[in-house]
Design a protein around this motif. Structure first.
Motif, mmCIF file in Angstrom:
data_model
loop_
_atom_site.group_PDB
_atom_site.id
_atom_site.type_symbol
_atom_site.label_atom_id
_atom_site.label_comp_id
_atom_site.label_asym_id
_atom_site.label_seq_id
_atom_site.Cartn_x
_atom_site.Cartn_y
_atom_site.Cartn_z
ATOM 1 N N ALA A 73 -2.713 -7.110 -12.728
ATOM 2 C CA ALA A 73 -2.997 -7.846 -13.975
ATOM 3 C C ALA A 73 -4.462 -7.715 -14.378
ATOM 4 N N ASP A 74 -5.358 -7.603 -13.396
ATOM 5 C CA ASP A 74 -6.787 -7.438 -13.670
ATOM 6 C C ASP A 74 -7.171 -5.974 -13.883
ATOM 7 N N ASP A 75 -6.173 -5.076 -13.903
ATOM 8 C CA ASP A 75 -6.382 -3.639 -14.114
ATOM 9 C C ASP A 75 -7.245 -3.010 -13.023
ATOM 10 N N ILE A 76 -7.081 -3.498 -11.805
ATOM 11 C CA ILE A 76 -7.810 -2.950 -10.660
ATOM 12 C C ILE A 76 -6.958 -1.910 -9.944
ATOM 13 N N ILE A 77 -5.657 -2.165 -9.888
ATOM 14 C CA ILE A 77 -4.733 -1.197 -9.301
ATOM 15 C C ILE A 77 -3.642 -0.864 -10.308
ATOM 16 N N LYS A 78 -3.012 0.281 -10.058
ATOM 17 C CA LYS A 78 -1.900 0.733 -10.892
ATOM 18 C C LYS A 78 -0.660 0.800 -10.003
ATOM 19 N N ARG A 79 0.446 0.324 -10.534
ATOM 20 C CA ARG A 79 1.733 0.350 -9.826
ATOM 21 C C ARG A 79 2.600 1.407 -10.490
ATOM 22 N N GLU A 80 2.989 2.407 -9.721
ATOM 23 C CA GLU A 80 3.816 3.500 -10.235
ATOM 24 C C GLU A 80 5.180 3.437 -9.572
ATOM 25 N N VAL A 81 6.226 3.313 -10.386
ATOM 26 C CA VAL A 81 7.604 3.264 -9.888
ATOM 27 C C VAL A 81 8.246 4.614 -10.160
ATOM 28 N N TYR A 82 8.762 5.243 -9.112
ATOM 29 C CA TYR A 82 9.430 6.528 -9.245
ATOM 30 C C TYR A 82 10.937 6.308 -9.278
ATOM 31 N N PRO A 83 11.628 6.930 -10.239
ATOM 32 C CA PRO A 83 13.065 6.716 -10.391
ATOM 33 C C PRO A 83 13.868 7.487 -9.333
ATOM 34 N N GLU A 84 13.845 6.970 -8.138
ATOM 35 C CA GLU A 84 14.576 7.564 -7.019
ATOM 36 C C GLU A 84 15.483 6.508 -6.434
ATOM 37 N N VAL A 85 16.382 6.931 -5.581
ATOM 38 C CA VAL A 85 17.230 5.983 -4.862
ATOM 39 C C VAL A 85 16.950 6.177 -3.385
ATOM 40 N N PRO A 86 16.422 5.154 -2.694
ATOM 41 C CA PRO A 86 15.933 3.889 -3.241
ATOM 42 C C PRO A 86 14.628 4.108 -4.017
ATOM 43 N N PRO A 87 14.304 3.180 -4.919
ATOM 44 C CA PRO A 87 13.087 3.354 -5.719
ATOM 45 C C PRO A 87 11.837 3.420 -4.838
ATOM 46 N N ARG A 88 10.931 4.288 -5.224
ATOM 47 C CA ARG A 88 9.659 4.414 -4.511
ATOM 48 C C ARG A 88 8.577 3.844 -5.410
ATOM 49 N N VAL A 89 7.744 2.966 -4.851
ATOM 50 C CA VAL A 89 6.651 2.350 -5.593
ATOM 51 C C VAL A 89 5.353 2.689 -4.877
ATOM 52 N N GLU A 90 4.389 3.196 -5.627
ATOM 53 C CA GLU A 90 3.085 3.511 -5.067
ATOM 54 C C GLU A 90 1.999 2.779 -5.836
ATOM 55 N N TYR A 91 0.977 2.386 -5.110
ATOM 56 C CA TYR A 91 -0.167 1.687 -5.694
ATOM 57 C C TYR A 91 -1.396 2.570 -5.541
ATOM 58 N N SER A 92 -2.224 2.559 -6.571
ATOM 59 C CA SER A 92 -3.479 3.310 -6.528
ATOM 60 C C SER A 92 -4.520 2.548 -7.329
ATOM 61 N N LEU A 93 -5.768 2.922 -7.123
ATOM 62 C CA LEU A 93 -6.858 2.294 -7.869
ATOM 63 C C LEU A 93 -6.929 2.862 -9.280
ATOM 64 N N THR A 94 -7.223 2.015 -10.235
ATOM 65 C CA THR A 94 -7.520 2.453 -11.596
ATOM 66 C C THR A 94 -8.998 2.849 -11.624
ATOM 67 N N SER A 95 -9.475 3.313 -12.759
ATOM 68 C CA SER A 95 -10.906 3.625 -12.853
ATOM 69 C C SER A 95 -11.739 2.351 -12.679
ATOM 70 N N LYS A 96 -11.232 1.234 -13.190
ATOM 71 C CA LYS A 96 -11.922 -0.046 -12.999
ATOM 72 C C LYS A 96 -11.939 -0.414 -11.516
ATOM 73 N N GLY A 97 -10.836 -0.186 -10.829
ATOM 74 C CA GLY A 97 -10.760 -0.462 -9.395
ATOM 75 C C GLY A 97 -11.677 0.454 -8.595
ATOM 76 N N THR A 98 -11.734 1.713 -8.987
ATOM 77 C CA THR A 98 -12.610 2.674 -8.313
ATOM 78 C C THR A 98 -14.069 2.253 -8.431
ATOM 79 N N SER A 99 -14.418 1.611 -9.546
ATOM 80 C CA SER A 99 -15.807 1.171 -9.713
ATOM 81 C C SER A 99 -16.165 0.032 -8.757
ATOM 82 N N LEU A 100 -15.171 -0.605 -8.139
ATOM 83 C CA LEU A 100 -15.429 -1.640 -7.131
ATOM 84 C C LEU A 100 -15.651 -1.060 -5.724
#
Length: 118
Positions: A73-100
């Motif tokens: 919600a604070d745009d620090i990380i990004k949540r990426e959902v991949y349309p697979e079975v079972p669904p795969r969710v990955e988290y990564s830093l946004t550019s704002k998060g990288t600046s931290l």
């Protein structure tokens, strides 16, 4: 000091206490028992939910989900959902998060220098 509510900081505080606002804003984003460690763990590559949970060990599913949602919600990380079975969710830093990352690195260095010695 000012009140922090769901909508953020009071406008008057932002205007009148600009220097302090910067610290309070950063503290508000990083407040939470696990957020610093989540950011440290994500600083080199994207991670799956299960990897983050395993890394943190004692965190409950509810607490981890809450911390991740707040960081998203604070745009620090990004949540990426991949349309697979079972669904795969990955988290990564946004550019704002990288600046931290330099802040997290400084905290790591401070802890190594002044923390408990073995």
């Amino acid at each position: 000091m000012t009140r922090i509510c769901k909508d953020g900081f009071e406008r008057e505080f932002i205007r009148e206490e600009r220097e302090m606002y910067g610290i309070a804003y950063t503290q508000n984003i990083l407040s939470g028992r696990w957020k610093y460690l989540i950011l440290w763990f994500l600083k080199t590559k994207e991670r799956r939910y299960s990897e983050i949970k395993a890394f943190l060990g004692g965190i409950s599913q509810g607490s981890l989900t809450k911390q991740l949602r707040e960081l998203e919600a604070d745009d620090i990380i990004k949540r990426e959902v991949y349309p697979e079975v079972p669904p795969r969710v990955e988290y990564s830093l946004t550019s704002k998060g990288t600046s931290l990352v330099p802040i997290i690195d400084l905290m790591e260095e401070f802890g190594k220098k002044f923390g408990e010695k073995e």
